[in-house]
Scaffold this motif. Structure first.
Motif, PDB file in Angstrom:
ATOM      1  N   GLY A   1      -7.153  12.734   2.465  1.00  9.94           N
ATOM      2  CA  GLY A   1      -6.646  11.750   3.416  1.00  9.94           C
ATOM      3  C   GLY A   1      -5.615  10.820   2.799  1.00  9.94           C
ATOM      4  O   GLY A   1      -5.550   9.634   3.148  1.00  9.94           O
ATOM      5  N   MET A   2      -4.789  11.347   1.894  1.00 12.00           N
ATOM      6  CA  MET A   2      -3.818  10.498   1.183  1.00 12.00           C
ATOM      7  C   MET A   2      -2.459  11.191   1.152  1.00 12.00           C
ATOM      8  O   MET A   2      -2.369  12.414   1.150  1.00 12.00           O
ATOM      9  CB  MET A   2      -4.290  10.228  -0.256  1.00 12.00           C
ATOM     10  N   ALA A   3      -1.392  10.391   1.090  1.00 16.33           N
ATOM     11  CA  ALA A   3      -0.037  10.914   0.933  1.00 16.33           C
ATOM     12  C   ALA A   3       0.212  11.219  -0.537  1.00 16.33           C
ATOM     13  O   ALA A   3      -0.489  10.733  -1.420  1.00 16.33           O
ATOM     14  CB  ALA A   3       0.984   9.905   1.449  1.00 16.33           C
ATOM     15  N   ASP A   4       1.271  12.007  -0.798  1.00 17.67           N
ATOM     16  CA  ASP A   4       1.553  12.426  -2.166  1.00 17.67           C
ATOM     17  C   ASP A   4       1.814  11.236  -3.078  1.00 17.67           C
ATOM     18  O   ASP A   4       1.327  11.174  -4.201  1.00 17.67           O
ATOM     19  CB  ASP A   4       2.767  13.360  -2.166  1.00 17.67           C
ATOM     20  N   GLU A   5       2.587  10.247  -2.535  1.00 12.19           N
ATOM     21  CA  GLU A   5       2.916   9.092  -3.381  1.00 12.19           C
ATOM     22  C   GLU A   5       1.701   8.245  -3.702  1.00 12.19           C
ATOM     23  O   GLU A   5       1.718   7.454  -4.649  1.00 12.19           O
ATOM     24  CB  GLU A   5       3.994   8.233  -2.708  1.00 12.19           C
ATOM     25  N   ASP A   6       0.611   8.372  -2.901  1.00 14.30           N
ATOM     26  CA  ASP A   6      -0.603   7.608  -3.180  1.00 14.30           C
ATOM     27  C   ASP A   6      -1.496   8.278  -4.209  1.00 14.30           C
ATOM     28  O   ASP A   6      -2.486   7.697  -4.650  1.00 14.30           O
ATOM     29  CB  ASP A   6      -1.404   7.409  -1.889  1.00 14.30           C
ATOM     30  N   LEU A   7      -1.165   9.559  -4.578  1.00 11.69           N
ATOM     31  CA  LEU A   7      -1.980  10.303  -5.527  1.00 11.69           C
ATOM     32  C   LEU A   7      -1.388  10.320  -6.931  1.00 11.69           C
ATOM     33  O   LEU A   7      -2.092  10.076  -7.914  1.00 11.69           O
ATOM     34  CB  LEU A   7      -2.133  11.755  -5.042  1.00 11.69           C
ATOM     35  N   ILE A   8      -0.132  10.626  -7.014  1.00 12.39           N
ATOM     36  CA  ILE A   8       0.497  10.851  -8.308  1.00 12.39           C
ATOM     37  C   ILE A   8       0.422   9.578  -9.158  1.00 12.39           C
ATOM     38  O   ILE A   8       0.726   8.476  -8.714  1.00 12.39           O
ATOM     39  CB  ILE A   8       1.972  11.284  -8.137  1.00 12.39           C
ATOM     40  N   GLY A   9      -0.039   9.792 -10.403  1.00 12.33           N
ATOM     41  CA  GLY A   9      -0.146   8.675 -11.337  1.00 12.33           C
ATOM     42  C   GLY A   9      -1.499   7.990 -11.309  1.00 12.33           C
ATOM     43  O   GLY A   9      -1.757   7.111 -12.144  1.00 12.33           O
TER      44      GLY A   9
END
Length: 488
Positions: free
Chosen positions: A61-69
């Motif tokens: 339930g997350m966008a890519d920018e909210d996952l990376i890092g």
């Protein structure tokens, strides 16, 4: 089986340069973005997300920018179970792939999904482990289908258990015949009722031979008629079966023929049914019928005997008073006999104990006992039960003898004595011995009605014998009754 094959190489072994010999990073990312597996790559001991495809992000339930890092712990929160944590740690420390089957994850509130997870090591240039590649397949439908199948299996097992208990409680035998293949199934109870050992297979030939010869044609015809769909397919047959040892049992068989369409026509497929042993019920019914017939016969005989007694007494009595006394005694003897055998006919409890030879002797001679004086009678013999028919006849015979003894024999004088003994050997032998009565000059010129009735009853109805010895010192009578007739 796993929904994905084991990954044979680390990501470091995939060429990222452009050109005809390999994929660029962009091409590889585009490829992984749309595969039907949740894929993610984390780097370093901190397990920081470096890549996550569309399905993985959607599951979280997350966008890519909210996952990376971000770390796995940060992204998954409470969903990062100790089990998953331990597996990831083991991959990073040992370099060995790890799997987790049917992992339950509540990725969105109120919705639990199930996943098969595969964790593979990602190696750097010096073959050092630099990260983890996570592959996850959504197997929720598979798990739910399996759970539903398990539930249905448990319910089926419970249903079968209940059915087995019901069948056991009703003592039903179960059977099935495949009309197409000829295969036969018999339950253990079915074999028991038919007298077939449990380790022997049921066959058509055995079933046919076990049916009583007098019932065989009727039963086989009824079963054969079920081949025609117009018969309705229902079977109900009551018949006898004969065991190998000759034992005969009564059974009721109920069944239903199932039909199937073959080449556009209804044809017999399977015949299923049950049987129950009704031998005891049939025997009880037969006994009741016999008792009813016996009771009707006795009533008719009582009227006939009473009529004969009246006629005979009228011819032999000298005065009306004498006739009344003699007739009353005979009728009272019949009443006492009926009372003695009533429990056996009606099935009720005896009012004065069981019917026995001693009970009959005492009941018949009780009116001749002089109260307050030494007894003129002696009784001796073993305790011996006696059935209703034999009791009636013995009662009538003893009453006739007692009547004559009180009028002409040992019981007609104060010093007379009567001794009655009975022994049980090959037959029941009863001896009637009179002593110290009036001297007997010989047998009577003509046999009276009572003696005729006694003789016919003993010989014709019980197959026994009665003999009179007219000794001067007193009458002696011997009665022999077959033991097989005592319970008649």
């Amino acid at each position: 089986m796993s929904p994905f094959q084991p990954w044979a190489h680390g990501l470091n072994e995939i060429r990222f340069q452009g050109g005809a010999e390999g994929f660029s990073r962009e091409a590889l990312s585009e490829l992984l973005e749309n595969v039907p597996l949740a894929i993610a790559v984390t780097l370093g001991p901190q397990q920081i997300f470096a890549f996550a495809n569309r399905l993985f992000r959607s599951a979280m339930g997350m966008a890519d920018e909210d996952l990376i890092g971000r770390t796995v712990s940060d992204v998954m929160g409470d969903r990062y179970t100790p089990e998953i944590r331990a597996l990831r740690q083991r991959v990073f420390e040992t370099g060995e792939p790890q799997e987790l089957k049917d992992a339950s994850l509540m990725l969105t509130p109120g919705t639990t999904t199930y996943w098969d997870i595969k964790l593979l090591p990602v190696r750097g240039g010096e073959d050092q482990i630099s990260g983890i590649l996570a592959l996850a397949a959504n197997v929720t439908e598979r798990v739910r289908a399996r759970s539903e199948a398990d539930l249905q299996a448990r319910e089926a097992a419970l249903h079968n258990e209940r059915l087995a208990l019901a069948v056991e409680a009703t003592e039903l035998g179960l059977w099935e015949w495949n009309a197409r293949t000829g295969e036969i199934f018999w339950s253990e109870r079915q074999k028991e009722i038919f007298g077939l050992p449990k380790n022997e297979p049921a066959t058509y030939e055995f079933w046919l031979s076990a049916i009583h010869p007098e019932d065989r044609e009727r039963v086989v015809g009824g079963v054969g008629a079920l081949s025609d769909p117009r018969s309705g397919g229902g079977l109900h047959a009551e018949h006898r079966v004969v065991h190998r040892n000759g034992d005969v049992r009564w059974i009721v068989s109920r069944g239903r023929m199932l039909y199937e369409v073959v080449d556009g026509e209804l044809r017999p497929s399977r015949l299923l049914g049950t049987i129950i042993d009704i031998t005891d019920r049939r025997r009880d019914e037969e006994v009741r019928q016999l008792l009813v017939q016996e009771l009707n016969h006795r009533v008719k005989n009582l009227f006939a005997m009473t009529s004969g007694m009246v006629a005979l007494t009228a011819r032999t009595a000298e005065t009306p008073k004498q006739m009344a006394a003699a007739l009353r005694g005979r009728i009272e003897a019949l009443a006492r006999a009926h009372e003695l055998i009533r429990p056996a006919i009606t099935g009720s409890e005896p009012s004065d104990g069981e019917t026995s030879v001693a009970g009959i002797v005492e009941a018949i001679l009780a009116p001749h006992v002089n109260q307050g004086s030494p007894s003129q009678m002696t009784f001796e013999g073993p305790s011996l039960r006696i059935g209703p028919k034999a009791a009636t006849i013995l009662t009538l015979v003893l009453h006739e003898l007692a009547t004559n003894a009180s009028k002409y024999g040992a019981l007609s004088v104060p010093d007379g004595h009567l001794r009655i003994t009975w022994i049980k050997g090959a037959m029941l032998t009863l001896l009637w011995q009179e002593e110290k009565g009036p001297t007997i000059s010989g047998p009577p010129k003509a046999e009276g009605f009572g003696s005729q009735l006694a003789r016919r009853s003993v010989t014709d109805q019980l197959g026994g014998a009665i003999a009179y010895d007219w000794r001067p010192e007193g009458l002696q009578v011997r009665i022999d009754l077959p033991l097989s007739q005592l319970n008649a």
